[in-house]
Design an enzyme around this catalytic site. Structure first.
Site, PDB file in Angstrom:
ATOM      1  N   GLU A 309      26.398  32.103 -30.105  1.00 38.59           N
ATOM      2  CA  GLU A 309      25.877  33.052 -29.119  1.00 38.59           C
ATOM      3  C   GLU A 309      24.558  32.566 -28.513  1.00 38.59           C
ATOM      4  OE1 GLU A 309      25.818  36.774 -31.290  1.00 38.59           O
ATOM      5  OE2 GLU A 309      27.965  37.053 -30.949  1.00 38.59           O
ATOM      6  N   ASP A 388      34.125  40.571 -35.932  1.00 35.12           N
ATOM      7  CA  ASP A 388      32.742  41.050 -35.908  1.00 35.12           C
ATOM      8  C   ASP A 388      32.649  42.514 -36.328  1.00 35.12           C
ATOM      9  OD1 ASP A 388      30.075  40.833 -35.486  1.00 35.12           O
ATOM     10  OD2 ASP A 388      30.141  40.917 -33.305  1.00 35.12           O
ATOM     11  N   GLU A 416      26.960  49.073 -36.224  1.00 37.94           N
ATOM     12  CA  GLU A 416      26.989  48.542 -34.857  1.00 37.94           C
ATOM     13  C   GLU A 416      28.238  48.955 -34.071  1.00 37.94           C
ATOM     14  OE1 GLU A 416      26.646  44.297 -34.634  1.00 37.94           O
ATOM     15  OE2 GLU A 416      27.182  44.255 -32.514  1.00 37.94           O
TER      16      GLU A 416
END
Ligand code: GCV
Length: 848
Positions: A309, A388, A416
């Site tokens: 990322e 993820d 998240e």
């Protein structure tokens, strides 16, 4: 004379308002009857051998005094001399080693592993002997936890941890103006407790409180800065601050660790390369690591996210990941430090048009061929699933593919993708699901828990890391109930067989007291939360279906596909799911050992809840349950949203059974969740209904007989607006006050039969503005609210009308007759242009 009952009530402790700061370490008084009965049997003498100020044994004494006073109202005397078998009953605290050196050998010495302790309350004495100081402190917390839960039965046992790595990871940034994700990346509870304005905070009082909490759940190290690491953490001034932080954690046996930025030699030093094989770079890291250990000699080690990322890493110079990790691991090893190297390496510019591309393959593709090339102190840190932190993933295949390298599993306490602490989600069952998965390496029992503890492949190092992201909010995680996840993480990392219900019950006793009704209700709500959330977000292994391009919070199924991020569902008009088979797909299934690979290769042997993770099937495919995929989607979303409604009455049944402050705080969140679950339900169902063109057998999707679309009302000052994504508005449109309007109205004549209804409205709650609204029936005001969810919910905010900002207000009951006039008056504020989606009049028993 005062009546006697006055005296009696004065003796009952009042229910004190609580803000959650103490978490589960409240040391709240036991009910009088219990305290009186047992306080006498607890020794009044504490003997502590070898305590030094600033180290864990001294903290054990401090906690013991605090705890006994709080829980039982008992004062104790402290002595630094004495052995077992003395005349006066005592609570003895020592390390085993020190005890033996002072008091002589034990007849039957306990077998203690690193951080393990011996605990005995059997003969009127209490003996806590740790393998080291922090282990003795763990034993002391254990004792206090038992007392606080009124567990007085005499016991004797040895408690050793399953794994020696039990770390927390913070994704805290050095400042919030220049960081892309604010003060804490994926933090939902205020700003960082460590950093401010690119420096370490002057006032670190929250850090000490946090250290107590972490120590009590046996977390032994904490990475304080984001894996997207800012090199300036390592400036001299900031390192001195890291030293101050370490000084606050040390008394609680929690070691500090740091995330490192691979490009630091360039960004912070004056080199023009960060090539891991360059001699100057090697020298630079050697010097830097020595310097860091000069400031924090007991630093646990480092964490690194490389080539992921946008983060720099060795691949930039065509060096291998092993060469990169070893560069910093070698100097760390000289100081006894561990180097945690993240396996979260993948290409986020994948070509989605290629059927065979798959981000899930990345971890094995990148790491497997380096197995055995890492230094001994390198531990590869692997997210629990290959993508993820999704609501349902199979375990990462990398757990089965690294035999010569110690590994740790990365979990996420911060929610998240799982509701960002606005939605109740008790994580232990999900974690257990992963840890209890048998990977069948070489056809033998190979539970993920045994791989990460090091047991399966014979590694000394191994264990757990969890992204924690507490913030300055007084209750740490933004939601009181979310704290059960932090508590549970410690319990699971110590003993992965900890039962999900036992853990949440223990936590509830410590957090809310001994009322059986409260314990049962919180446990019931918690155990409901994963299936419920999975039901109204993403089913059958399709992933969470949140907006992956924006906040990771509200619904946006379309955002998964047609981009480079690789969280694809491959949904089209006819079919859905990632084909990860070997015969026709990305081959991911084949990365598992043979038995598991074979199971996931075939639709018939893949469980329904992972079907779309491994297979691409038509919406009309019939599941093992007998339903089609699409009907399962529809039903599950209705079931999930309906279940979310039940949380509110369950919680309401607890009113008055503990303090109002925490009760009210949670009630607001649960009421909000009940509304947002409906937003989720509709957005996902509309999306697939629209895409597939297949009707819901029950006729619910797209049919809302009790709703009034505000865009269809008579509008004055309001304008009809198209919402993006369209499925996050009922019938795809909403209204907003025109740019120049200070007030706007929507009016309609009601066509519902006369009766009493529960009134609710769906609107959009944006940051930077609190629009106000009033609702009138026949000119009489029946309800009013402000768009202020943004002020007290912790989720990442959206400035747009979408699934993140979409919210519901429950406006109480109204009695109406056919032909009555409904009028809503909105007053915009800032960017919040008093947006409205629909009004709904709910007859008894209808959830819509
Ligand atoms: C710290 C996900 C998150 C990122 C996070 C990343 C990681 O992509 O959305 O915020 O970055 O994972 O784990 O490194």
């Amino acid at each position: 004379m005062r009546p006697l009952f006055w005296l009696a009530t004065a003796l009952i402790p009042a229910v004190m308002a609580e803000d959650g700061l103490d978490g589960w370490l409240r040391y709240a008084p036991l009910p009088d009857k219990i305290a009186k009965c047992y306080a006498k049997s607890i020794p009044s003498q504490v003997t502590v051998l070898g305590a030094t100020d600033g180290l864990p044994l001294a903290s054990a004494v401090k906690e013991l005094k605090l705890g006994l006073k709080g829980i039982l109202g008992k004062e104790v005397d402290i002595s630094d001399e004495g052995c077992m078998g003395g005349e006066t009953p005592s609570i003895l605290l020592s390390t085993l080693e020190n005890y033996v050196s002072v008091c002589g050998d034990l007849d039957d010495p306990p077998e203690l592993d690193e951080d393990g302790f011996y605990f005995n309350t059997k003969d009127g004495n209490v003996v806590i002997l740790g393998s080291n100081e922090r282990a003795t402190l763990y034993g002391t917390f254990e004792y206090l936890s038992r007392l606080a839960q009124a567990r007085f039965e005499p016991v004797e046992y040895v408690d050793n941890p399953e794994a020696n790595i039990r770390w927390g990871n913070h994704w805290d940034n050095m400042d919030y103006t220049t960081s892309t994700h604010g003060s804490i990346e994926r933090g939902y509870a205020g700003v960082s407790i460590f950093f401010k304005d690119n420096k370490i905070r002057d006032d670190l009082s929250r850090v000490e409180q946090y250290a107590r909490l972490l120590s009590s759940i046996r977390i032994n190290a904490i990475v304080i800065n984001n894996v997207n690491a800012n090199p300036i953490t390592l400036t001299d001034e900031n390192l001195a601050g890291v030293g101050r932080i370490a000084d606050l954690f040390r008394p609680y046996g929690v070691q500090v660790a740091l995330s490192l930025n691979f490009a630091s030699p360039v960004e912070l030093g004056d080199l023009d390369t960060f090539d891991p094989l360059d001699e100057d770079v090697v020298r630079w890291w050697d010097g830097m690591v020595d310097k860091i250990y000069g400031v924090v000699p007991d630093l646990a080690g480092f964490l690194n996210k490389a080539n992921s990322e946008g983060q720099p890493g060795p691949l930039t110079y065509n060096r291998t990941l092993a060469e990169g990790a070893n560069l910093m691991a070698r100097p760390a090893a000289r100081h006894g430090g561990i180097f945690m190297f993240r396996a979260f390496v993948y290409d986020h510019h994948l070509d989605h048009r290629d059927w065979y591309n798959d981000r899930a393959n990345a971890a094995v593709d990148f790491f497997k061929h380096h197995d055995g090339e890492f230094e001994d102190n390198v531990v590869v840190q692997i997210k629990y699933g290959p993508i993820d932190f999704q609501v349902r993933e199979p375990p990462s295949t990398l757990f089965a593919n690294l035999r010569h390298t110690p590994v740790a599993v990365e979990l996420q306490v911060t929610q998240e993708y799982l509701g960002q602490q606005n939605h109740l989600f008790y994580l232990t069952p999900l974690w257990r699901d992963i840890l209890d998965f048998d990977l069948r390496v070489d056809g033998e029992e190979s539970y993920v828990r045994d791989v990460v503890s090091g047991k399966r492949f014979g590694h000394k190092l191994g264990g757990y890391a969890a992204v924690i992201n507490v913030g300055m909010d007084r209750n740490w995680l933004g939601s009181h109930l979310a704290m059960s996840n932090l508590y549970a993480y410690g319990r699971i990392a110590w003993d992965s067989s900890s039962d999900s219900v036992d853990v949440v019950e223990d936590w509830t006793r410590l957090t809310f007291g001994l009322d059986r009704g409260v314990i049962d209700t919180v446990a019931e709500m918690s155990m409901l939360s994963w299936p419920m959330y999975e039901n109204y977000t993403g089913n059958l292994g399709v992933q969470t279906l949140t907006d992956i391009l924006h906040t990771h919070y509200g619904p946006n199924p379309a955002s998964q596909d047609n981009n480079g991020w690789g969280q694809w569902t491959r949904a089209n008009r006819y079919s859905i799911g990632m084909d990860r088979t070997v015969w026709n797909g990305t081959g991911y299934a084949g990365q598992y050992p043979a038995e598991v690979a074979e199971r996931f290769e075939h639709i018939e042997t893949t469980p329904d809840n992972l079907l779309l993770w491994f297979h691409h099937v038509p919406y009309t495919h019939v599941l093992k349950s007998g339903k089609t995929v699409i009907q399962h989607f529809y039903d599950a979303h209705y079931d999930g949203a309906e279940a979310a409604q039940t949380l509110v009455p369950m919680w309401e049944s607890l009113k008055g059974r503990f303090d109002d402050e925490r009760y009210e705080h949670m009630l607001h969140r649960l009421v909000y969740q009940a509304g947002h679950a409906i937003v989720w339900r509709d957005a996902v169902n509309y999306f697939y209904h629209n895409l597939s063109g297949i009707e819901d057998e029950a006729g619910r999707v797209g049919s809302h007989p009790w709703r009034i679309e505000v865009e269809d009302m008579e509008l004055d000052g309001y304008e009809r607006v198209a919402v993006t994504p369209p499925s996050t508005a009922s019938r795809f449109y909403a209204v907003e006050a025109a740019a120049n309007a200070t007030v706007a109205t929507a009016t309609a004549t009601l066509g519902f039969p006369a009766g009493t209804y529960r009134l609710a409205v769906n609107y959009y709650d944006l940051p930077d503005g609190q629009a106000s609204y009033e609702v009138f029936i026949n000119g009489e005001e029946v309800a009013a609210w402000e768009g202020d969810y943004d002020l007290y919910l912790g989720n990442t905010k959206s400035e747009f009308l979408d699934g993140h900002s979409a919210a519901r207000r429950w406006l109480g009951e109204v009695t109406i007759a056919e032909g009555d006039e409904l009028k809503i008056v909105g007053r915009p504020d800032g960017i919040e242009r008093a947006p409205l989606d629909y009004v709904v009049f709910l007859p008894e028993g209808v959830v819509d």
